[in-house]
Write a protein that holds these residues in place. Structure first.
Motif, PDB file in Angstrom:
ATOM      1  N   VAL A  29       0.836  -1.202   0.000  1.00  0.00           N
ATOM      2  CA  VAL A  29       0.000   0.000   0.000  1.00  0.00           C
ATOM      3  C   VAL A  29       0.867   1.246   0.000  1.00  0.00           C
ATOM      4  CG1 VAL A  29      -1.702   1.318   1.318  1.00  0.00           C
ATOM      5  CG2 VAL A  29      -1.943  -1.165   1.101  1.00  0.00           C
ATOM      6  N   GLY A  30       1.962   1.211   0.774  1.00  0.00           N
ATOM      7  CA  GLY A  30       2.864   2.361   0.803  1.00  0.00           C
ATOM      8  C   GLY A  30       3.478   2.633  -0.557  1.00  0.00           C
ATOM      9  N   THR A  90       3.663   5.937  -5.464  1.00  0.00           N
ATOM     10  CA  THR A  90       3.562   6.061  -6.921  1.00  0.00           C
ATOM     11  C   THR A  90       2.511   7.090  -7.319  1.00  0.00           C
ATOM     12  OG1 THR A  90       4.212   3.731  -7.172  1.00  0.00           O
ATOM     13  CG2 THR A  90       3.133   4.786  -9.048  1.00  0.00           C
ATOM     14  N   LEU A  91       1.390   7.047  -6.640  1.00  0.00           N
ATOM     15  CA  LEU A  91       0.325   7.996  -6.959  1.00  0.00           C
ATOM     16  C   LEU A  91       0.697   9.423  -6.606  1.00  0.00           C
ATOM     17  CD1 LEU A  91      -2.829   5.980  -5.813  1.00  0.00           C
ATOM     18  CD2 LEU A  91      -2.007   6.333  -8.142  1.00  0.00           C
ATOM     19  N   LYS A 131      -0.180  -4.593  -9.002  1.00  0.00           N
ATOM     20  CA  LYS A 131       0.678  -4.694  -7.817  1.00  0.00           C
ATOM     21  C   LYS A 131       0.277  -5.887  -6.951  1.00  0.00           C
ATOM     22  CE  LYS A 131       3.352  -0.936  -8.072  1.00  0.00           C
ATOM     23  NZ  LYS A 131       4.843  -0.976  -8.006  1.00  0.00           N
ATOM     24  N   PHE A 132      -1.018  -6.109  -6.824  1.00  0.00           N
ATOM     25  CA  PHE A 132      -1.474  -7.204  -5.969  1.00  0.00           C
ATOM     26  C   PHE A 132      -1.302  -8.558  -6.636  1.00  0.00           C
ATOM     27  CE2 PHE A 132      -3.142  -3.945  -3.320  1.00  0.00           C
ATOM     28  CZ  PHE A 132      -3.345  -4.517  -2.076  1.00  0.00           C
ATOM     29  N   VAL A 152      -7.682  -4.070   3.125  1.00  0.00           N
ATOM     30  CA  VAL A 152      -6.766  -3.233   2.351  1.00  0.00           C
ATOM     31  C   VAL A 152      -7.353  -2.946   0.967  1.00  0.00           C
ATOM     32  CG1 VAL A 152      -4.532  -3.243   1.156  1.00  0.00           C
ATOM     33  CG2 VAL A 152      -4.653  -3.858   3.560  1.00  0.00           C
ATOM     34  N   ARG A 153      -7.877  -3.975   0.322  1.00  0.00           N
ATOM     35  CA  ARG A 153      -8.468  -3.764  -1.006  1.00  0.00           C
ATOM     36  C   ARG A 153      -9.659  -2.808  -0.943  1.00  0.00           C
ATOM     37  NH1 ARG A 153      -5.783  -4.460  -5.394  1.00  0.00           N
ATOM     38  NH2 ARG A 153      -7.729  -4.757  -6.563  1.00  0.00           N
ATOM     39  N   LYS A 154     -10.469  -2.953   0.080  1.00  0.00           N
ATOM     40  CA  LYS A 154     -11.637  -2.091   0.213  1.00  0.00           C
ATOM     41  C   LYS A 154     -11.237  -0.639   0.438  1.00  0.00           C
ATOM     42  CE  LYS A 154     -15.851  -1.455   2.932  1.00  0.00           C
ATOM     43  NZ  LYS A 154     -16.688  -1.984   4.043  1.00  0.00           N
ATOM     44  N   SER A 155     -10.235  -0.417   1.295  1.00  0.00           N
ATOM     45  CA  SER A 155      -9.808   0.957   1.574  1.00  0.00           C
ATOM     46  C   SER A 155      -9.192   1.616   0.341  1.00  0.00           C
ATOM     47  CB  SER A 155      -8.809   0.963   2.730  1.00  0.00           C
ATOM     48  OG  SER A 155      -7.629   0.245   2.371  1.00  0.00           O
TER      49      SER A 155
END
Length: 620
Positions: free
Chosen positions: A91-92, A97-98, A119-120, A158-161
C-alpha cells in the motif's frame, strides 16, 4: 534380550529426534530476521514443527510440551506479521507512486485501479505458497483457521480501503435520472470490477468464500446506495419489470463478458439490487391492482363504448398514456374519463388499435387489458410465489369488474348484451391465464362456529337444559381452496347458459306461454276443452312461433357476431340454442298430437331448416 534393547533404543532415539528438531527450530525462531518466512526452508521447518506439535500433543505429560506450543504460536505469528507487513508495504508503494504522479499528471481512475490490480498480482505470487500451507492445515488445527481468517480480513480490508473511493467517484459520475440507464451502466461497471476482485482473491486464497462475499457485498453497496432512492421513487411497472429482467439475466449460468465464468461475483453484486427492485415492483403491482383494476368504475355514458355492442362507435386511436381508446371524445367541456395509467406503464407512441378478430370488433375492457399487461410484466420478473399471489389478486379483481360492468350493461342495453360481454371478456381472460404455469389457488382458513351457535340458540330457547351442554363442540378451522380459474369457468358457463336461455325465451315465447298453460292439465280430454287448446288457438300459437323465429333469431345472431368474432364460438352457442328451440317445438308438436288436431303445422325438420337458413344469412 538384545532385540528388545535395540527396539527401546530406536524408540528413544526417535522421540529424542523431536526434541533435537525442536531445538533447531527454536534457534531459528530466536533470530528470525525479516526474511525468515521467505526462505525456502521455512515450509520444511513448518512441517517439522507440525510433527513436533503432534508428538507432544499425544504425550502431554512431557514437561516441554508447553514450550513446544509456544514456539508453534510464535511461528504462526511470524507468518501473520509477514503477510500483514507485506500488504502494508505494498500500500505504501502504491501511494508513493500515486503521489509522484500527482505532481505531474494524475492517473485516471481506471488506470489507478489497474495499478492496484497489477501490484497485488505480484503480491499474490509471493504469498500464495504460504496461504496454501495455512489452508491445508485449517481442518485439523484451529490456530491455522484463525490465522487464515486474519489474513483474509487483512487482504479484504486493504483492497476495500484502496478501491472504495475510486469506485464511489466513478458511480457518482454515472448517475442518470433514467433508472434503467443508471442501473445498466452501474452494474456493468461494478461487475467488471468485482469480477477482477474475485479473480484476484482466487489468485491467493482457495478458501474464504464468506470473506470474499462480504467484501464484494460491501463494494456492491456503493451502487445499491445510489440506486435505492431511484428504485423507491420509480412508479412505472414497465421500468421496474425491465430492471428486474435485466438483473436476472446476469444470474444465468456462465453469463459474463469476455467469457469469464465469474458467476459468484456476479451473483453477489446483482442479488442485493434485484431484491430491492423486485420488492418495489411487487408493491407497485399491488397498488395498481387496487387502484386501476379493482376500483375501476366506468360511468353510464361510457359503458356502451366499452362493451362494443351493436351500432356502437368503432375503436378510436389508442391513448399513448392508457393504451386504450379514449372513452369519450375530448372537447372543451369534456375530458377523458378513463383513469390515467401514466403512473404505472411507460407511455408509447400513439398507434391505432387493431381490431381483435377473435373477440369482437373493439378493444378489450380496460381492466382486462390492464390485467393482461400486468401479468406479462410480472411473469418471470419476480419470484414464483409472489407472482402467484399477485396473479390471483389481479385476475379475481378483473373478474369482479367484468361482472359489475355486465350488470350496468344489462340495465343500459339488454341481458343478452350483458351475457355476451361476460363471454367475450371471460374467454379472453381465461385464455390468457392459461399461458402461465401459476398456482391460481389460494388457501383460506376460517373458524366455524356452527355447533356453538346452534347450542347457544337452544340454551336461550330452553334455559333449564343449560347443564346438558357440558360437552359442547369447540369451534374448528375449515380450510377452503379458492381457484380463480374455476370461478372464471363458472362465470363463463353461467353466461353461456343464460344467453342460450335468453334466445330460446325470445324466439319461443308463444310456445312457452302455451306449454305453460297446458302444464296443469294432465289428461287430454280436460285439456281439449280449454279455449287456448282449440284448433284455431293452437294454429295461432304455431304461426306466432314461426314469425317470432324469423323475426327474433337473426338479431340475436347478429348481436352474438358483433361481440364474438370467432366463428367456432358463434356456431357452438347457436347450435346449442338451436337444439333448445327445436326441443321446445317438439314439445309443442307432442301436445298437438295429444289433442289429435289436424292443422297445418311445420315439422321438426322444417323448423331446423329455417334456423339453418337464418344462421347462414346471419353469419355471412
Amino acid at each position: 534380550m538384545h532385540a528388545h534393547l535395540v527396539t527401546v533404543t530406536e524408540t528413544i532415539t526417535q522421540k529424542l529426534s523431536y526434541f533435537s528438531e525442536f531445538d533447531h527450530i527454536s534457534h531459528i525462531l530466536n533470530t528470525p530476521g525479516e526474511t525468515l518466512v521467505k526462505e525456502p526452508g521455512f515450509i520444511t521447518m513448518l512441517q517439522k514443527l507440525d510433527s513436533c506439535l503432534e508428538f507432544v500433543s499425544s504425550n502431554p505429560s512431557y514437561k516441554d510440551s508447553g514450550l513446544f506450543k509456544m514456539r508453534y504460536r510464535q511461528c504462526l505469528t511470524l507468518i501473520k506479521m509477514y503477510f500483514v507487513d507485506a500488504l502494508r508495504k505494498l500500500v505504501g508503494e502504491i501511494k508513493d507512486t500515486l503521489s509522484q504522479r500527482s505532481t505531474n499528471e494524475p492517473l485516471p481512475p481506471n488506470l489507478q485501479l489497474s495499478l492496484f490490480y497489477s501490484k497485488f498480482v505480484t503480491f499474490a505470487s509471493k504469498t500464495k505458497h504460504l496461504v496454501i500451507e495455512i489452508e491445508k492445515r485449517c481442518a485439523g488445527h484451529p490456530e491455522y483457521y484463525y490465522l487464515l481468517k486474519d489474513c483474509l480480513n487483512a487482504f479484504t480490508n486493504v483492497r476495500k480501503s484502496l478501491l472504495s473511493p475510486y469506485i464511489s467517484d466513478t458511480i457518482k459520475q454515472m448517475q442518470d435520472p433514467n433508472l434503467m440507464t443508471f442501473a445498466t451502466n452501474g452494474c456493468a461497471y461494478l461487475l467488471r470490477v468485482c469480477g477482477d476482485e474475485y479473480q484476484l482473491f482466487r489468485e491467493i486464497f482457495t478458501l474464504g468464500e464468506d470473506s470474499i462475499r462480504s467484501y464484494i457485498d460491501s463494494i456492491s453497496q456503493l451502487l445499491s446506495q445510489q440506486l435505492r432512492p431511484l428504485i423507491l421513487k420509480e412508479v412505472r411497472i414497465d421500468i421496474l419489470s425491465d430492471l428486474c429482467n435485466s438483473l436476472l439475466l446476469y444470474l444465468e449460468p456462465n453469463t459474463y463478458e469476455d467469457g469469464k465464468k465469474n458467476n459468484e461475483s456476479v451473483r453477489y453484486v446483482v442479488e442485493a439490487i434485484l431484491e430491492g427492485a423486485q420488492s418495489r415492483l411487487s408493491f407497485r403491482a399491488q397498488e395498481f391492482i387496487l387502484s386501476e383494476i379493482r376500483q375501476f368504475k366506468p360511468r353510464e355514458q361510457e359503458i356502451l363504448l366499452l362493451a362494443r355492442g351493436p351500432g356502437l362507435p368503432k375503436p378510436a386511436a389508442v391513448n399513448p398514456i392508457t393504451s386504450v381508446s379514449e372513452l369519450l371524445p375530448i372537447t372543451a367541456e369534456n375530458t377523458p374519463i378513463s383513469p390515467s395509467l401514466s403512473s404505472a406503464f411507460e407511455s408509447e407512441p400513439p398507434v391505432i388499435q387493431e381490431v381483435d378478430k377473435s373477440f369482437g370488433g373493439g378493444e378489450w375492457y380496460p381492466t382486462l387489458q390492464r390485467t393482461m399487461n400486468l401479468l406479462a410484466k410480472l411473469h418471470g420478473a419476480i419470484p414464483e410465489a409472489s407472482f402467484d399471489d399477485l396473479a390471483q389478486d389481479a385476475v379475481e379483481s378483473c373478474r369482479l369488474t367484468i361482472i359489475e360492468a355486465s350488470d350496468m350493461l344489462a340495465n343500459k342495453e339488454s341481458p343478452a348484451d350483458a351475457h355476451l360481454f361476460i363471454i367475450k371478456n371471460m374467454l379472453q381472460l381465461r385464455e390468457h391465464v392459461s399461458y402461465y404455469d401459476a398456482k391460481f389457488t389460494r388457501f383460506k382458513s376460517a373458524f366455524k362456529f356452527v355447533d356453538v351457535l346452534d347450542a347457544i340458540k337452544d340454551v336461550f330457547a330452553q334455559p333449564l337444559r343449560f347443564q346438558s351442554y357440558g360437552n359442547l363442540a369447540l369451534p374448528f378451522i375449515k380450510t377452503q381452496n379458492d381457484d380463480v380459474r374455476q370461478l372464471l369457468d363458472s362465470d363463463l358457463r353461467k353466461a353461456c347458459e343464460n344467453f342460450i336461455l335468453g334466445i330460446s325465451q325470445i324466439v319461443c315465447q308463444p310456445l312457452i306461454v302455451f306449454l305453460g298453460q297446458c302444464q296443469p292439465y294432465k289428461k287430454p280430454d280436460s285439456l281439449a276443452n280449454q279455449p287456448f287448446a282449440s284448433p284455431d288457438a293452437v294454429q295461432s300459437v304455431h304461426d306466432s312461433f314461426v314469425k317470432s323465429l324469423q323475426a327474433n333469431l337473426l338479431p340475436q345472431i347478429l348481436l352474438l357476431k358483433n361481440y364474438l368474432g370467432d366463428k367456432n364460438t358463434q356456431l357452438t352457442l347457436i347450435r346449442i340454442a338451436k337444439n333448445s328451440i327445436v326441443g321446445s317445438f317438439i314439445d309443442f308438436i307432442a301436445v298437438v298430437k295429444q289433442l289429435h288436431l289436424i292443422i297445418p303445422v311445420k315439422n321438426e325438420v322444417e323448423i331446423s331448416d329455417i334456423i339453418d337458413q337464418i344462421l347462414e344469412f346471419g353469419m355471412h
